[in-house]
Motif scaffolding. Structure first.
Motif, PDB file in Angstrom:
ATOM      1  N   ALA A 297       0.813  -1.212   0.000  1.00  0.00           N
ATOM      2  CA  ALA A 297       0.000   0.000   0.000  1.00  0.00           C
ATOM      3  C   ALA A 297       0.847   1.262   0.000  1.00  0.00           C
ATOM      4  N   LEU A 298       0.426   2.241  -0.803  1.00  0.00           N
ATOM      5  CA  LEU A 298       1.042   3.564  -0.863  1.00  0.00           C
ATOM      6  C   LEU A 298       0.222   4.533  -0.011  1.00  0.00           C
ATOM      7  N   PRO A 299       0.773   5.669   0.340  1.00  0.00           N
ATOM      8  CA  PRO A 299      -0.003   6.638   1.141  1.00  0.00           C
ATOM      9  C   PRO A 299      -1.350   6.986   0.514  1.00  0.00           C
ATOM     10  N   GLY A 300      -1.383   7.098  -0.816  1.00  0.00           N
ATOM     11  CA  GLY A 300      -2.630   7.454  -1.489  1.00  0.00           C
ATOM     12  C   GLY A 300      -3.704   6.389  -1.397  1.00  0.00           C
ATOM     13  N   CYS A 301      -3.308   5.135  -1.150  1.00  0.00           N
ATOM     14  CA  CYS A 301      -4.285   4.047  -1.060  1.00  0.00           C
ATOM     15  C   CYS A 301      -5.221   4.232   0.131  1.00  0.00           C
TER      16      CYS A 301
END
Length: 330
Positions: A297-301
């Protein structure tokens, strides 16, 4: 292909002491005539509630709120009155549940229950003698031995596999255009399971019945389904042809399901286990519901879910963290 069912932005929310439970949270599906669509996901992902919502049979005691469009053969079922909806249930859309013991009346013979399914819809076959002929023919079609004898028996006198066959025969008595099968093979051994799957294939082959098949068993999906919708947290996170889902999964949750599934004939040192638990549907936050369990997971997820992009009549999830390398073959 001609569209039989179009579901648009379907929501089913329950009012509970803990707050609003978003069991189905904006589902879109399209089912073509003669197609078998598999709905897969862990327990609690919203699969069964979605199926109940299509027929508007969500238990009223749960104070359910339904919203969205369910367009079946050009008619929005959400706009029908209750009497008109009764004429659809069992006649044009039928359902087979996981536990046949709960769907069969213990004080009626199975023959009486099969006939009752048709008597409730006299417009499908008004003649009583033809109903009885249809009953025996249907019992024979689902491979029940000596139908005239079994018709006189009560559910407790039958095995689990025979009761499930009766449930399928009952669902098909009025030759519905759509059959919803909600985990119909879960409680059965593998031999009986294979026979039940063949009955469903036969329903499509002989009667042209379209099927929504709900399961957590990816092996069954690979054998049976043309298209697959993967549900998580009340949403469909990936929706594509069965071949693409198995060969080129585009969402980390789909990949996790495939990697945790043993494959006959393929050596694998260790099965992958997804960390964490399915989300609490009463406390869902913005972003991808799988992000708290996703190692990629990325921060935007955590802020916004990945977009669903229509490609060739289906939907592909454009997850920013997936490379799209498949793990299994259908």
């Amino acid at each position: 292909m001609e569209t039989l069912l179009q579901v648009e932005n379907l929501h089913t929310h329950f009012v509970t002491p803990r707050g609003l439970v978003r069991a189905v949270n904006g589902v879109d599906i399209r089912l073509h005539k003669g197609e078998i669509l598999g709905i897969v996901g862990e327990s609690g992902s919203g699969k069964s509630v979605m199926a109940q919502s299509l027929l508007r049979v969500v238990p009223k005691a749960n104070r359910a709120r339904l919203d969205g469009r369910v367009v079946f053969c050009g008619t929005d079922l959400m706009q029908l009155g209750e009497e008109a909806m009764r004429r659809v249930r069992g006649a044009r859309i039928a359902m087979v549940t996981q536990n046949p013991s709960t769907s069969l009346n213990p004080v009626l013979t199975v023959g009486d229950q099969l006939l009752e399914a048709m008597r409730f819809h006299p417009d499908r076959m008004p003649d009583e003698s033809r109903m009885r002929q249809r009953m025996l023919a249907m019992m024979n079609e689902v491979q029940l031995p000596t139908p005239s004898v079994i018709a006189k028996r009560y559910p407790f006198q039958l095995s689990g596999g025979m009761k499930q066959r009766i449930s399928i025969a009952m669902a098909l008595m009025c030759e519905p255009e759509l059959l919803i099968a909600d985990e119909p093979t879960t409680a059965l051994d593998v031999t009986i399971q294979a026979q039940i799957l063949e009955l469903i294939r036969n329903a499509r082959r002989v009667h042209g019945t379209s099927v929504i098949f709900i399961t957590h068993d990816l092996g069954v999906v690979a054998q049976l389904c043309d298209t697959v919708a993967v549900m998580y947290g009340g949403k469909i996170v990936e929706y594509n042809s069965a071949d693409e889902i198995f060969r080129n999964p585009r969402h980390p949750y789909t990949q996790g399901l495939l990697e945790s599934n043993p494959v006959f004939g393929q050596a694998r040192k260790r099965l992958h286990a997804m960390s964490g638990q399915p989300p609490d549907l009463a406390t869902l936050k913005d972003g991808c519901a799988f992000a708290p369990r996703c190692s990629k997971a990325l921060p935007g997820c955590h802020v916004e879910p990945p977009a669903m992009v229509p490609i060739a009549g289906h939907f592909r999830h454009m997850c920013p963290v997936v490379q799209g390398v498949g793990k299994l073959s259908a």
